[in-house]
Design an enzyme around this catalytic site. Structure first.
Site, PDB file in Angstrom:
ATOM      1  N   ASP A  14      -0.464  -8.945  -8.635  1.00  0.00           N
ATOM      2  CA  ASP A  14      -0.784 -10.307  -8.210  1.00  0.00           C
ATOM      3  C   ASP A  14      -0.100 -11.344  -9.095  1.00  0.00           C
ATOM      4  OD1 ASP A  14      -2.332 -10.259  -5.846  1.00  0.00           O
ATOM      5  OD2 ASP A  14      -4.042  -9.507  -6.963  1.00  0.00           O
ATOM      6  N   HIS A  20       0.826  -1.210   0.000  1.00  0.00           N
ATOM      7  CA  HIS A  20       0.000   0.000   0.000  1.00  0.00           C
ATOM      8  C   HIS A  20       0.859   1.257   0.000  1.00  0.00           C
ATOM      9  CE1 HIS A  20      -3.764  -2.183   1.710  1.00  0.00           C
ATOM     10  NE2 HIS A  20      -3.810  -2.105   0.403  1.00  0.00           N
ATOM     11  N   CYS A  27      -2.500  -3.161 -16.361  1.00  0.00           N
ATOM     12  CA  CYS A  27      -3.039  -2.156 -15.438  1.00  0.00           C
ATOM     13  C   CYS A  27      -2.420  -2.282 -14.058  1.00  0.00           C
ATOM     14  CB  CYS A  27      -4.560  -2.251 -15.343  1.00  0.00           C
ATOM     15  SG  CYS A  27      -5.154  -3.817 -14.679  1.00  0.00           S
TER      16      CYS A  27
END
Length: 560
Positions: A445, A195, A492
């Site tokens: 991911d 984050h 993305c």
């Protein structure tokens, strides 16, 4: 041992670069979080209800402040703050603390005890759940401070532009950074898709994570952070540092002048798009040269809700994003929740490893109504705005999942696509493309699952680096599958925000790049500075390397 500012000599430390750019200033460090004197003496039974009420008041106050800050933020910062607000109201955590209070534990001690119970559990689970431990400790500290009537913990605002050095940062603290005062950020821990890294990228702050030896650098030392190379120079030559900053500013000015459309210098079209999460973020992104939205994360309107938003409520949010880009390309990702982003109104199963569990499209296996209603809302927003958004699903692993999702999307007159985040999806991209109109690669991911490495682990940060040749080999395979049938394949994930890596991705056959709005100009300008042949040669060279460091070096050598 930590050195004093006076005796420190030129030192070059290395970490994993996550946000390109160069910053040079004196270092600051977060203040030590106050050690509050927590009373652990048993509370008399007659006073326990009052303690419980005080605990409820404190958690509600903390949640409300975080939610308010989320309302003033946008993009990843808004999502993180909303998720932390939801954590302060998490039923499991609240019940654990209330149980302790009912047994006679004071409210502050109960908050600490419940936190350690969950922190231990999350750490053992690893993966994305381990990422929540920093968030959970941050919420605990805020609640305990509220109970004690102490100031809310956080990063002090510096008196002058500075470089922020830290072991790690709570996402809520990162979200509040002022990019005019924090010229660079380096942490000892964290990964390239943490984050902290994602928010720093949104803010445009040069950032390096997993820097070995950073803990020994004292506040007040002159520090240069190079978010392109991953170098942290301590006590560099002032003239050389100033020259590096000046060169970076020249490039930044060129990025600011780039006005699109996205293309290489010899005319190869590449859509340069923005990642957004709400209407405010879309409005801000529409002021850049972005050709549209390559990733509209829809989680924000779900995360802080006790009940599922209605179709009309969702449609209003989606309309704001579609209106902001006035008919230009907008790719909407359906709800990517579960794992580290649980929904209060969904029945998430207890899982030994939530990062490999029911998240993304898999939620529809247990409750297809959530997905159906979201697609209804997207279709309603499309009709209201007269637009034709593209819609993609996260965490698709098989062609059968892609076919099922595509049928639902097409039945509503929309264009279906899927995210490529699971290695199986990349390996079967040809078969998946027989069901959908486009693919979008989520490199965050994909790197984690390909390399079997927790993306929050500082020890494993090199493995989750998007420059890993194995990850890029799967990107190349997916792009080739799209080219074979004439269907677009975009990226993305955070890899698209690295200007040099963006050129490599173009060379691999990627047709669109979607990144934080703050990175749109630098990515577009960099792609426009090279030919497609240079991109192709850089891509071929990178695929022949063995590690990220070598990959960066050969790409830079070819692309300049």
């Amino acid at each position: 041992m930590t050195h004093s500012v006076r005796d420190i000599a030129l030192t070059v430390l290395r970490g994993t670069p996550v946000v390109p750019g160069v910053g040079y200033a004196r270092a600051i460090r977060p203040g030590v979080r106050p050690v509050l004197d927590i009373d652990i003496r048993p509370v008399a039974e007659a006073l326990r209800s009052a303690q419980r009420e005080e605990f409820t008041r404190a958690t509600s106050a903390v949640a409300a402040r975080l939610k308010e800050r989320a309302g003033h933020a946008s993009g990843a910062a808004a999502e993180v703050l909303a998720a932390n607000a939801a954590m302060a109201q998490d039923r499991g955590w609240l019940r654990a603390a209330e149980k302790l209070i009912d047994a006679g534990t004071p409210a502050a001690a109960a908050a600490a005890g419940a936190t350690e119970k969950f922190a231990t559990m999350f750490t053992k689970l690893g993966g994305l759940m381990a990422e929540r431990v920093t968030d959970l400790h941050d919420v605990r500290d805020r609640v305990i401070a509220e109970l004690a009537g102490a100031p809310e913990p956080g990063i002090p605002i510096p008196d002058e532009p500075s470089i922020l050095l830290a072991d790690d940062l709570a996402p809520a603290d990162t979200a509040g950074l002022d990019a005019s005062l924090i010229l660079g950020l380096a942490t000892s821990r964290g990964g390239p898709t943490s984050h902290t890294a994602i928010i720093a990228r949104q803010l445009g702050i040069p950032c390096i994570v997993a820097v070995d030896g950073l803990d020994d650098v004292p506040a007040g030392a002159a520090v240069l952070v190079d978010g392109t190379t991953g170098e942290v120079q301590v006590a560099p030559d002032p003239q050389a540092a100033a020259a590096a900053v000046a060169a970076y500013r020249v490039n930044a000015q060129a990025s600011a002048r780039w006005s699109g459309p996205g293309a290489t210098s010899d005319g190869r079209r590449v859509d340069i798009l923005a990642n957004v999460q709400d209407g405010a973020g879309a409005q801000a992104a529409s002021q850049t040269a972005a050709g549209g939205v390559g990733l509209f994360r829809t989680e924000l309107c779900f995360l802080d809700r006790d009940t599922e938003p209605t179709v009309d409520e969702q449609a209003t949010i989606y309309e704001a994003v579609l209106d902001a880009f006035g008919g230009r390309k907008v790719v909407i990702r359906t709800l990517d929740a579960g794992s580290d982003k649980p929904l209060r109104f969904a029945s998430h199963p207890d899982e030994p490893n939530p990062a490999l569990g029911v998240r993304g499209i898999r939620i529809a296996m247990h409750d297809s109504g959530i997905l159906d209603r979201q697609l209804d809302a997207i279709a309603q927003a499309a009709a209201a705005t007269g637009t034709a958004p593209w819609v993609m699903a996260p965490m698709i692993a098989t062609p059968a999942e892609a076919a099922s999702f595509a049928a639902k999307v097409r039945s509503r007159g929309l264009s279906p696509g899927v995210m490529i985040e699971v290695p199986s999806a990349a390996l079967l991209a040809e078969r998946i493309l027989s069901h959908v109109d486009f693919l979008s690669i989520g490199t965050n991911d994909l790197a984690q699952y390909t390399m079997a490495a927790d993306r929050q682990s500082a020890d494993l940060a090199a493995l989750t680096d998007p420059w890993q040749p194995a990850v890029l080999a799967l990107v190349a395979r997916t792009a080739a599958a799209g080219a074979a049938v004439g269907k677009p394949v975009g990226v993305c994930g955070e890899a698209a925000a690295d200007p040099v890596l963006a050129c490599v991705l173009v060379g691999l056959g990627i047709t669109s790049l979607s990144c934080a709005a703050a990175a749109v100009g630098s990515v577009g300008a960099r792609v426009a500075s090279v030919t497609f042949d240079e991109c192709r040669r850089a891509a071929e060279a990178v695929l022949a390397t063995d590690d990220p460091t070598q990959a960066r070096a050969v790409a830079t050598g070819i692309l300049g």
